[in-house]
Design a protein around this motif. Structure first.
Motif, PDB file in Angstrom:
ATOM      1  N   GLY A   1      24.667  -6.092  -9.892  1.00  0.00           N
ATOM      2  CA  GLY A   1      25.290  -6.654 -11.079  1.00  0.00           C
ATOM      3  C   GLY A   1      24.518  -6.380 -12.359  1.00  0.00           C
ATOM      4  O   GLY A   1      23.343  -5.992 -12.337  1.00  0.00           O
ATOM      5  N   SER A   2      25.190  -6.620 -13.468  1.00  0.00           N
ATOM      6  CA  SER A   2      24.618  -6.360 -14.793  1.00  0.00           C
ATOM      7  C   SER A   2      23.308  -7.098 -15.037  1.00  0.00           C
ATOM      8  O   SER A   2      22.395  -6.556 -15.656  1.00  0.00           O
ATOM      9  CB  SER A   2      25.609  -6.760 -15.888  1.00  0.00           C
ATOM     10  N   SER A   3      23.216  -8.337 -14.575  1.00  0.00           N
ATOM     11  CA  SER A   3      22.014  -9.127 -14.848  1.00  0.00           C
ATOM     12  C   SER A   3      20.776  -8.552 -14.163  1.00  0.00           C
ATOM     13  O   SER A   3      19.650  -8.818 -14.585  1.00  0.00           O
ATOM     14  CB  SER A   3      22.211 -10.582 -14.435  1.00  0.00           C
ATOM     15  N   LEU A   4      20.975  -7.758 -13.102  1.00  0.00           N
ATOM     16  CA  LEU A   4      19.841  -7.098 -12.452  1.00  0.00           C
ATOM     17  C   LEU A   4      19.502  -5.773 -13.121  1.00  0.00           C
ATOM     18  O   LEU A   4      18.362  -5.327 -13.074  1.00  0.00           O
ATOM     19  CB  LEU A   4      20.141  -6.872 -10.975  1.00  0.00           C
ATOM     20  N   ILE A   5      20.477  -5.149 -13.737  1.00  0.00           N
ATOM     21  CA  ILE A   5      20.300  -3.844 -14.384  1.00  0.00           C
ATOM     22  C   ILE A   5      19.683  -3.981 -15.769  1.00  0.00           C
ATOM     23  O   ILE A   5      18.797  -3.225 -16.142  1.00  0.00           O
ATOM     24  CB  ILE A   5      21.664  -3.122 -14.536  1.00  0.00           C
ATOM     25  N   ALA A   6      20.208  -4.933 -16.536  1.00  0.00           N
ATOM     26  CA  ALA A   6      19.843  -5.030 -17.947  1.00  0.00           C
ATOM     27  C   ALA A   6      19.282  -6.402 -18.281  1.00  0.00           C
ATOM     28  O   ALA A   6      19.738  -7.411 -17.761  1.00  0.00           O
ATOM     29  CB  ALA A   6      21.063  -4.754 -18.821  1.00  0.00           C
ATOM     30  N   GLU A   7      18.298  -6.396 -19.161  1.00  0.00           N
ATOM     31  CA  GLU A   7      17.732  -7.628 -19.695  1.00  0.00           C
ATOM     32  C   GLU A   7      17.619  -7.428 -21.196  1.00  0.00           C
ATOM     33  O   GLU A   7      16.983  -6.461 -21.648  1.00  0.00           O
ATOM     34  CB  GLU A   7      16.371  -7.903 -19.072  1.00  0.00           C
ATOM     35  N   SER A   8      18.240  -8.296 -21.951  1.00  0.00           N
ATOM     36  CA  SER A   8      18.281  -8.161 -23.415  1.00  0.00           C
ATOM     37  C   SER A   8      18.800  -6.784 -23.808  1.00  0.00           C
ATOM     38  O   SER A   8      18.263  -6.133 -24.704  1.00  0.00           O
ATOM     39  CB  SER A   8      16.897  -8.399 -24.025  1.00  0.00           C
ATOM     40  N   ALA A   9      19.849  -6.337 -23.124  1.00  0.00           N
ATOM     41  CA  ALA A   9      20.523  -5.058 -23.385  1.00  0.00           C
ATOM     42  C   ALA A   9      19.607  -3.850 -23.186  1.00  0.00           C
ATOM     43  O   ALA A   9      19.858  -2.782 -23.722  1.00  0.00           O
ATOM     44  CB  ALA A   9      21.141  -5.041 -24.781  1.00  0.00           C
ATOM     45  N   ARG A  10      18.551  -4.006 -22.395  1.00  0.00           N
ATOM     46  CA  ARG A  10      17.651  -2.896 -22.068  1.00  0.00           C
ATOM     47  C   ARG A  10      17.604  -2.727 -20.562  1.00  0.00           C
ATOM     48  O   ARG A  10      17.673  -3.694 -19.807  1.00  0.00           O
ATOM     49  CB  ARG A  10      16.242  -3.167 -22.584  1.00  0.00           C
ATOM     50  N   VAL A  11      17.448  -1.494 -20.137  1.00  0.00           N
ATOM     51  CA  VAL A  11      17.364  -1.193 -18.710  1.00  0.00           C
ATOM     52  C   VAL A  11      16.076  -1.784 -18.139  1.00  0.00           C
ATOM     53  O   VAL A  11      15.006  -1.631 -18.734  1.00  0.00           O
ATOM     54  CB  VAL A  11      17.395   0.334 -18.472  1.00  0.00           C
ATOM     55  N   ARG A  12      16.191  -2.433 -17.003  1.00  0.00           N
ATOM     56  CA  ARG A  12      15.020  -2.960 -16.286  1.00  0.00           C
ATOM     57  C   ARG A  12      14.487  -1.842 -15.392  1.00  0.00           C
ATOM     58  O   ARG A  12      14.707  -1.824 -14.189  1.00  0.00           O
ATOM     59  CB  ARG A  12      15.420  -4.183 -15.481  1.00  0.00           C
ATOM     60  N   ASN A  13      13.797  -0.877 -16.003  1.00  0.00           N
ATOM     61  CA  ASN A  13      13.359   0.336 -15.310  1.00  0.00           C
ATOM     62  C   ASN A  13      12.470   0.055 -14.106  1.00  0.00           C
ATOM     63  O   ASN A  13      12.600   0.715 -13.078  1.00  0.00           O
ATOM     64  CB  ASN A  13      12.655   1.282 -16.283  1.00  0.00           C
ATOM     65  N   GLY A  14      11.574  -0.900 -14.214  1.00  0.00           N
ATOM     66  CA  GLY A  14      10.704  -1.227 -13.082  1.00  0.00           C
ATOM     67  C   GLY A  14      11.501  -1.724 -11.893  1.00  0.00           C
ATOM     68  O   GLY A  14      11.248  -1.320 -10.748  1.00  0.00           O
ATOM     69  N   TRP A  15      12.476  -2.575 -12.148  1.00  0.00           N
ATOM     70  CA  TRP A  15      13.310  -3.096 -11.070  1.00  0.00           C
ATOM     71  C   TRP A  15      14.148  -1.974 -10.459  1.00  0.00           C
ATOM     72  O   TRP A  15      14.249  -1.870  -9.238  1.00  0.00           O
ATOM     73  CB  TRP A  15      14.220  -4.219 -11.590  1.00  0.00           C
ATOM     74  N   LEU A  16      14.739  -1.107 -11.308  1.00  0.00           N
ATOM     75  CA  LEU A  16      15.531   0.011 -10.799  1.00  0.00           C
ATOM     76  C   LEU A  16      14.675   0.942  -9.949  1.00  0.00           C
ATOM     77  O   LEU A  16      15.126   1.407  -8.897  1.00  0.00           O
ATOM     78  CB  LEU A  16      16.169   0.806 -11.944  1.00  0.00           C
ATOM     79  N   SER A  17      13.454   1.197 -10.364  1.00  0.00           N
ATOM     80  CA  SER A  17      12.564   2.067  -9.587  1.00  0.00           C
ATOM     81  C   SER A  17      12.254   1.467  -8.225  1.00  0.00           C
ATOM     82  O   SER A  17      12.251   2.176  -7.214  1.00  0.00           O
ATOM     83  CB  SER A  17      11.256   2.320 -10.346  1.00  0.00           C
ATOM     84  N   ALA A  18      12.017   0.152  -8.188  1.00  0.00           N
ATOM     85  CA  ALA A  18      11.743  -0.514  -6.912  1.00  0.00           C
ATOM     86  C   ALA A  18      12.973  -0.486  -6.011  1.00  0.00           C
ATOM     87  O   ALA A  18      12.864  -0.246  -4.802  1.00  0.00           O
ATOM     88  CB  ALA A  18      11.285  -1.945  -7.163  1.00  0.00           C
ATOM     89  N   MET A  19      14.150  -0.694  -6.582  1.00  0.00           N
ATOM     90  CA  MET A  19      15.383  -0.641  -5.795  1.00  0.00           C
ATOM     91  C   MET A  19      15.618   0.771  -5.259  1.00  0.00           C
ATOM     92  O   MET A  19      15.995   0.946  -4.099  1.00  0.00           O
ATOM     93  CB  MET A  19      16.573  -1.099  -6.643  1.00  0.00           C
ATOM     94  N   ALA A  20      15.388   1.776  -6.091  1.00  0.00           N
ATOM     95  CA  ALA A  20      15.553   3.161  -5.648  1.00  0.00           C
ATOM     96  C   ALA A  20      14.596   3.479  -4.507  1.00  0.00           C
ATOM     97  O   ALA A  20      14.968   4.185  -3.556  1.00  0.00           O
ATOM     98  CB  ALA A  20      15.330   4.120  -6.824  1.00  0.00           C
ATOM     99  N   GLU A  21      13.387   2.962  -4.572  1.00  0.00           N
ATOM    100  CA  GLU A  21      12.420   3.179  -3.492  1.00  0.00           C
ATOM    101  C   GLU A  21      12.916   2.552  -2.189  1.00  0.00           C
ATOM    102  O   GLU A  21      12.826   3.160  -1.123  1.00  0.00           O
ATOM    103  CB  GLU A  21      11.065   2.597  -3.884  1.00  0.00           C
TER     104      GLU A  21
END
Length: 114
Positions: free
Chosen positions: A18-38
């Motif tokens: 969901g959006s709340s996991l992807i974006a925080e304050s309209a910015r990509v949560r890159n660290g979280w996305l990297s961990a999920m991709a791993e």
């Protein structure tokens, strides 16, 4: 009550992010996305077919088209999604590229939904 199978026995895993996991304050949560991709890469390496469904285009596109946190009209949601979709796909591509996994957007036609 029926017992659900564990992920270890699953051949295909469908994940909805969901959006709340992807974006925080309209910015990509890159660290979280990297961990999920791993984590997804590890599942893939273990022979699992993983299908990822991701929200986030509207959330990422809001600032691109000058929209705040107010309730959006359909047209505003469409504009935000159009502006945010390239950012979303780029963020996922960056996260998965470290694992040699390619990402793509699935485009459906009317016939696909029949």
């Amino acid at each position: 009550m029926q017992k659900l199978p564990s992920l270890s026995s699953a051949k295909r895993i469908v994940m909805k992010i969901g959006s709340s996991l992807i974006a925080e304050s309209a910015r990509v949560r890159n660290g979280w996305l990297s961990a999920m991709a791993e984590d997804i890469a590890a599942l893939h390496a273990a022979g699992k077919e993983v299908i990822l469904v991701s929200s986030g285009a509207v959330a990422l596109g809001r600032p691109q088209v000058g929209l705040g946190a107010q309730k959006l009209t359909l047209e505003e949601k469409q504009a935000a999604a159009a502006a945010g979709q390239p950012l979303l796909i780029q963020a996922w591509q960056h996260a998965f590229s470290k694992h040699g996994i390619h990402v793509a957007q699935l485009l459906l036609t009317l016939e696909d939904s029949e």
